[in-house]
Design a protein around this motif. Structure first.
Motif, PDB file in Angstrom:
ATOM      1  N   ILE A 172       0.884  -1.170   0.000  1.00 44.75           N
ATOM      2  CA  ILE A 172       0.000   0.000   0.000  1.00 44.75           C
ATOM      3  C   ILE A 172       0.921   1.218   0.000  1.00 44.75           C
ATOM      4  N   PRO A 173       0.890   2.015  -1.079  1.00 39.52           N
ATOM      5  CA  PRO A 173       1.766   3.190  -1.154  1.00 39.52           C
ATOM      6  C   PRO A 173       1.092   4.437  -0.576  1.00 39.52           C
ATOM      7  N   TYR A 174       1.857   5.220   0.163  1.00 42.15           N
ATOM      8  CA  TYR A 174       1.360   6.483   0.692  1.00 42.15           C
ATOM      9  C   TYR A 174       2.226   7.613   0.159  1.00 42.15           C
ATOM     10  N   GLU A 175       1.567   8.644  -0.348  1.00 39.56           N
ATOM     11  CA  GLU A 175       2.304   9.792  -0.841  1.00 39.56           C
ATOM     12  C   GLU A 175       2.792  10.605   0.349  1.00 39.56           C
ATOM     13  N   VAL A 176       4.051  11.006   0.306  1.00 39.51           N
ATOM     14  CA  VAL A 176       4.561  11.850   1.384  1.00 39.51           C
ATOM     15  C   VAL A 176       5.023  13.173   0.782  1.00 39.51           C
ATOM     16  N   PHE A 177       4.907  14.214   1.567  1.00 35.10           N
ATOM     17  CA  PHE A 177       5.245  15.531   1.040  1.00 35.10           C
ATOM     18  C   PHE A 177       6.637  15.932   1.484  1.00 35.10           C
ATOM     19  N   VAL A 178       7.404  16.339   0.518  1.00 35.51           N
ATOM     20  CA  VAL A 178       8.793  16.695   0.784  1.00 35.51           C
ATOM     21  C   VAL A 178       8.883  18.208   0.926  1.00 35.51           C
ATOM     22  N   ASN A 179       9.593  18.649   1.941  1.00 30.88           N
ATOM     23  CA  ASN A 179       9.664  20.089   2.231  1.00 30.88           C
ATOM     24  C   ASN A 179      10.549  20.869   1.266  1.00 30.88           C
ATOM     25  N   VAL A 180      11.576  20.208   0.790  1.00 36.22           N
ATOM     26  CA  VAL A 180      12.569  20.915  -0.016  1.00 36.22           C
ATOM     27  C   VAL A 180      11.959  21.411  -1.331  1.00 36.22           C
ATOM     28  N   GLU A 181      11.982  22.695  -1.524  1.00 36.07           N
ATOM     29  CA  GLU A 181      11.493  23.284  -2.771  1.00 36.07           C
ATOM     30  C   GLU A 181      12.673  23.813  -3.571  1.00 36.07           C
ATOM     31  N   GLN A 182      12.658  23.561  -4.845  1.00 34.38           N
ATOM     32  CA  GLN A 182      13.681  24.136  -5.713  1.00 34.38           C
ATOM     33  C   GLN A 182      12.968  25.015  -6.725  1.00 34.38           C
ATOM     34  N   PRO A 183      12.884  26.318  -6.414  1.00 33.66           N
ATOM     35  CA  PRO A 183      12.109  27.206  -7.295  1.00 33.66           C
ATOM     36  C   PRO A 183      12.670  27.213  -8.711  1.00 33.66           C
ATOM     37  N   ARG A 226       9.285  16.860 -10.447  1.00 32.62           N
ATOM     38  CA  ARG A 226       8.232  16.434  -9.521  1.00 32.62           C
ATOM     39  C   ARG A 226       8.864  15.932  -8.232  1.00 32.62           C
ATOM     40  N   HIS A 227       8.414  16.506  -7.112  1.00 34.36           N
ATOM     41  CA  HIS A 227       9.014  16.127  -5.831  1.00 34.36           C
ATOM     42  C   HIS A 227       8.161  15.111  -5.081  1.00 34.36           C
ATOM     43  N   VAL A 228       7.473  14.288  -5.837  1.00 34.09           N
ATOM     44  CA  VAL A 228       6.616  13.296  -5.197  1.00 34.09           C
ATOM     45  C   VAL A 228       7.480  12.175  -4.620  1.00 34.09           C
ATOM     46  N   ARG A 229       7.181  11.809  -3.391  1.00 41.04           N
ATOM     47  CA  ARG A 229       7.826  10.643  -2.816  1.00 41.04           C
ATOM     48  C   ARG A 229       6.760   9.732  -2.216  1.00 41.04           C
ATOM     49  N   TYR A 230       7.094   8.464  -2.163  1.00 43.01           N
ATOM     50  CA  TYR A 230       6.149   7.508  -1.597  1.00 43.01           C
ATOM     51  C   TYR A 230       6.813   6.679  -0.516  1.00 43.01           C
ATOM     52  N   ILE A 231       6.008   6.332   0.487  1.00 43.00           N
ATOM     53  CA  ILE A 231       6.395   5.280   1.421  1.00 43.00           C
ATOM     54  C   ILE A 231       5.393   4.164   1.197  1.00 43.00           C
ATOM     55  N   ALA A 232       5.913   3.006   0.801  1.00 45.62           N
ATOM     56  CA  ALA A 232       5.032   1.877   0.526  1.00 45.62           C
ATOM     57  C   ALA A 232       5.249   0.814   1.606  1.00 45.62           C
ATOM     58  N   ILE A 233       4.144   0.315   2.128  1.00 46.25           N
ATOM     59  CA  ILE A 233       4.225  -0.673   3.198  1.00 46.25           C
ATOM     60  C   ILE A 233       3.977  -2.069   2.617  1.00 46.25           C
ATOM     61  N   GLN A 237       2.752  -5.577   2.350  1.00 45.99           N
ATOM     62  CA  GLN A 237       1.571  -6.162   2.966  1.00 45.99           C
ATOM     63  C   GLN A 237       1.823  -7.556   3.525  1.00 45.99           C
ATOM     64  N   HIS A 238       3.044  -8.045   3.326  1.00 40.38           N
ATOM     65  CA  HIS A 238       3.365  -9.343   3.896  1.00 40.38           C
ATOM     66  C   HIS A 238       4.095  -9.196   5.229  1.00 40.38           C
ATOM     67  N   CYS A 239       5.130  -8.320   5.271  1.00 42.02           N
ATOM     68  CA  CYS A 239       5.942  -8.239   6.487  1.00 42.02           C
ATOM     69  C   CYS A 239       5.871  -6.876   7.166  1.00 42.02           C
ATOM     70  N   GLY A 240       5.249  -5.895   6.504  1.00 38.91           N
ATOM     71  CA  GLY A 240       5.057  -4.607   7.164  1.00 38.91           C
ATOM     72  C   GLY A 240       6.229  -3.643   7.066  1.00 38.91           C
ATOM     73  N   LYS A 241       7.297  -4.057   6.388  1.00 35.18           N
ATOM     74  CA  LYS A 241       8.434  -3.153   6.239  1.00 35.18           C
ATOM     75  C   LYS A 241       8.097  -2.072   5.193  1.00 35.18           C
ATOM     76  N   ALA A 242       8.707  -0.903   5.383  1.00 34.05           N
ATOM     77  CA  ALA A 242       8.421   0.203   4.477  1.00 34.05           C
ATOM     78  C   ALA A 242       9.515   0.340   3.426  1.00 34.05           C
ATOM     79  N   LYS A 243       9.091   0.761   2.243  1.00 34.69           N
ATOM     80  CA  LYS A 243      10.046   1.042   1.182  1.00 34.69           C
ATOM     81  C   LYS A 243       9.781   2.456   0.690  1.00 34.69           C
ATOM     82  N   GLN A 244      10.840   3.209   0.453  1.00 38.67           N
ATOM     83  CA  GLN A 244      10.685   4.592  -0.004  1.00 38.67           C
ATOM     84  C   GLN A 244      11.170   4.738  -1.420  1.00 38.67           C
TER      85      GLN A 244
END
Ligand SMILES: [Zn+2]
Length: 170
Positions: free
Chosen positions: A33-44, A49-56, A58-65
């Motif tokens: 299950i991927p969750y979008e996370v918001f990154v603070n660093v802005e490069q004007p 695209r500064h999209v990042r995800y933390i995906a959990i 579903q078998h062992c619960g470890k997160a992947k970024q």
């Protein structure tokens, strides 16, 4: 290459980055299950695209970024991420096995093992016993195919030295 022009949805899914599946480095499963996370660093002024995800996993619960490496290449936008949603199915399992005359221990052990393997609620399991044969009727929800569930049950039985008489899954 096909892609998605929207964020990954926070639902059970398989995900690919440039057609490479995202695989858990701890358990080798690939459902997240991927969750979008918001990154603070802005490069004007930089069109990235500064999209990042933390995906959990579903078998062992470890997160992947991971990020979204989609980018322009010769005026063409190359989509990197693909998401394949997975639906959970319900199954009815009927399994009978030999326990002998006074071996209630086998029933308890096998029942507990299946409860643990499939995360079954107690009210979704029904145990009966007749003349040395026990029968479990179970309702489960699973992402897996029937063949995988069958193999899981057979393996658990083998580990507990239980002989299956009959196994139906539908
Ligand atoms: Zn995992």
């Amino acid at each position: 290459m096909s892609g998605i022009d929207e964020s990954l949805r926070p639902q059970k899914s398989r995900i690919t980055i440039f057609d490479e599946p995202v695989i858990c480095s701890f358990c080798s499963h690939d459902v997240y299950i991927p969750y979008e996370v918001f990154v603070n660093v802005e490069q004007p002024g930089v069109d990235v695209r500064h999209v990042r995800y933390i995906a959990i996993c579903q078998h062992c619960g470890k997160a992947k970024q991971f990020g979204d490496p989609s980018h322009f290449e010769k005026d063409e936008f190359i989509w990197a991420l693909n998401q394949y949603l997975i639906s959970i199915r319900s199954y009815k399992i009927k399994v009978s096995f030999y326990v002998g005359k006074k071996n209630n221990d086998k029933i308890t052990k096998f029942t507990n093992k299946l409860i643990q393997d499939f995360g079954i609620e107690k009210e979704n399991i029904n145990i009966s016993y007749l003349k040395g044969v026990a029968e479990l009727q179970i309702k489960i929800s699973s992402l897996n195919e029937i063949q995988t569930i069958r193999t899981q049950i057979m393996n658990s039985a083998r580990r507990l030295f239980i002989t299956i008489k009959d196994l139906t899954i539908k």
